[in-house]
Write an enzyme that holds these catalytic residues in place. Structure first.
Site, PDB file in Angstrom:
ATOM      1  N   GLU A 245     -16.398  17.597  18.731  1.00 18.72           N
ATOM      2  CA  GLU A 245     -15.778  18.437  19.761  1.00 18.72           C
ATOM      3  C   GLU A 245     -16.935  19.093  20.492  1.00 18.72           C
ATOM      4  O   GLU A 245     -17.604  19.973  19.958  1.00 18.72           O
ATOM      5  CB  GLU A 245     -14.842  19.455  19.110  1.00 18.72           C
ATOM      6  N   CYS A 279     -15.193  26.802  24.741  1.00 16.52           N
ATOM      7  CA  CYS A 279     -15.385  25.444  25.258  1.00 16.52           C
ATOM      8  C   CYS A 279     -14.338  25.087  26.295  1.00 16.52           C
ATOM      9  O   CYS A 279     -14.626  24.349  27.241  1.00 16.52           O
ATOM     10  CB  CYS A 279     -15.391  24.434  24.118  1.00 16.52           C
TER      11      CYS A 279
END
Length: 475
Positions: A245, A279
């Site tokens: 990720e 993020c």
């Protein structure tokens, strides 16, 4: 619990349910003061191999009892909820986020444990007749190596721990060296709840060893794209399974029919939550030219009103940037933008005080090639760009190496839904950003934003391998 300014906080690593003694340590900085407040154990690669051996030994028993694993996850959820008052101050001290945001992160972690405790592991009988028997199982991989970042140390660790344990794996977690203390505390919190060796927490300069050690069969990494590529290369040598990720440079497209006064507050916090160190935060806004000026000023007004302070101070909405290298990067990107013609609507500079504080910043008059637009800033800075044609906005939003999340904002949700499918991102939200970040939904990126997904049954599947059992008819 309060964190003393005079006494260094020390928390041991956990291996096999006990303290793992380290011969050395490293200091951890409180970003609100710029001073050391804690000492974390510096585990060696040799010690780490021993931890992996402990996890491998525990795997043989842990993988067998599905109902027991579910009960343990329920107890872990309750332990996190009961531990908020003790761990949240540690999280604030090392990460910088306000105490209420730290508490929310821990409560979210508990919700992830709750979700996976109730999730069924699929098994499917393909044939069961006179001709034979065929069944498909999802089996655990073994030992999982989990490497976590500094922006959401607890939540993003639990995104890995909960599904990995639910599937029957054992786990070794290594948090960022900027924020190891809260995860080490979590490891201690779970002692006596999780069987010894099933969940182990270490700290130190171990990134390479976490991937290269021969024992783990899966590496789950959250962090930068640059490091993610290195993890993938190193894992490939042993054909370890990986979930990555990685970064995002997430666009928000604002259609001309929005009510600016209604969307500005939500848009602002979708960009600035956790000081933009998220993020899937909004990192660039494409606003229709007819509303751009109004929206930019509305965002600037909010930015100027936000209280930025130490996360322990009442009323603080934003804390410091987590670390000095990231502060320097944010300042550099803002300076680059302004030197190339950007207009500072709000903020624009470091706050003159101890710690790593930077003003919430709104930038106007920027182009797609400006670094703060083309790169992921990961801080309290939001550039606003103009468009007149929606197809052009979509093209510009997609012109990125990243594809994590995106959003479309409109007074006509159906119009927004029709645009969502044109965006190259793992998740697209309507009239909010990151709406789909929930335990039951897959989270993963396109392009350079990652490999594989976390969360939901899909996240659990990533910690398993398929096994077919076939044979003669069963009695």
């Amino acid at each position: 619990m309060t964190i003393s300014d005079t006494q260094m906080l020390k928390i041991a690593a956990t291996s096999g349910g006990k303290d793992l003694n380290a011969s050395s340590s490293f200091s951890v900085i409180n970003p609100a003061t710029g001073r050391f407040f804690a000492e974390a154990p510096s585990i060696t690669a040799e010690q780490l191999h021993g931890v992996f051996e402990v996890a491998q030994s525990a795997f043989a028993t842990w993988k067998r009892d599905d109902n027991y694993r579910r009960e343990v996850l329920r107890e872990m959820a309750n332990a996190v909820r009961n531990g908020v008052s003790s761990i949240a101050p540690i999280l604030t001290a090392e990460q910088g986020k306000p105490l209420d945001v730290a508490a929310s992160e821990l409560m979210a972690a508990a919700a992830w444990f709750d979700y996976y405790a109730e999730l069924e592991i699929p098994r499917e009988v393909i044939r069961d007749d006179a001709a034979g028997y065929e069944e498909i199982f999802r089996r655990p991989l073994g030992v999982v190596s989990a490497i976590t970042p500094w922006n959401f140390p607890i939540a993003l660790a639990v995104w890995k721990i909960a599904p990995a344990l639910r599937a029957g794996n054992t786990v070794v977690v290594k948090p960022s060296q900027f924020t190891p203390m809260s995860t080490l505390a979590l490891g201690q919190l779970f002692r006596g709840i999780v069987p010894d060796g099933v969940l182990n927490v270490v700290s130190g300069t171990l990134g390479s060893a976490m991937v290269s050690d021969p024992i783990p069969r899966k590496v789950s990494f959250t962090g930068s794209t640059e490091i993610g590529k290195i993890v993938a290369l190193n894992a490939a040598d042993d054909l370890k399974r990986v979930t990555l990720e990685l970064g995002g440079n997430d666009p928000a497209i604002i259609l001309p029919d929005v009510n600016v006064s209604e969307v500005a507050e939500t848009l602002f916090w979708n960009a600035f939550y956790n000081n933009g160190q998220l993020c899937y935060a909004v990192k660039r806004v494409y606003a229709h030219e007819s509303i751009r000026a109004e929206l930019t000023e509305a965002l600037g007004e909010i930015a100027r009103s936000v209280k930025v302070d130490d996360g322990t101070v009442a009323g603080a909405r934003l804390g410091p940037i987590n670390n000095e290298p990231q502060l320097s990067r944010v300042a550099e990107l803002v300076e680059d933008a302004t030197s190339n013609g950007a207009r500072t609507v709000a903020g624009g500079s470091r706050i003159d005080r101890d710690g790593y504080f930077f003003q919430p910043t709104i930038l106007d008059n920027v182009s797609d090639s400006t670094r703060v637009v083309a790169e992921e800033q990961f801080g309290p800075v939001l550039p606003v760009l103009s468009y007149t044609d929606i197809d052009d906005a979509i093209k510009r939003a997609n012109k990125s190496e990243y594809g994590l999340t995106a959003s479309v904002w409109s007074g006509d949700p159906e119009r927004a839904y029709s645009i969502a499918g044109e965006l190259d991102a793992g998740q697209v939200s309507i009239n909010e950003h990151g709406r789909g970040v929930r335990p039951h939904l897959p989270f993963g990126g396109h392009k350079w934003s990652g490999v594989g997904v976390e969360n939901g049954p899909w996240g659990l599947h990533g910690f398993t391998e398929l096994q077919v059992v076939a044979g003669p008819p069963r009695v």
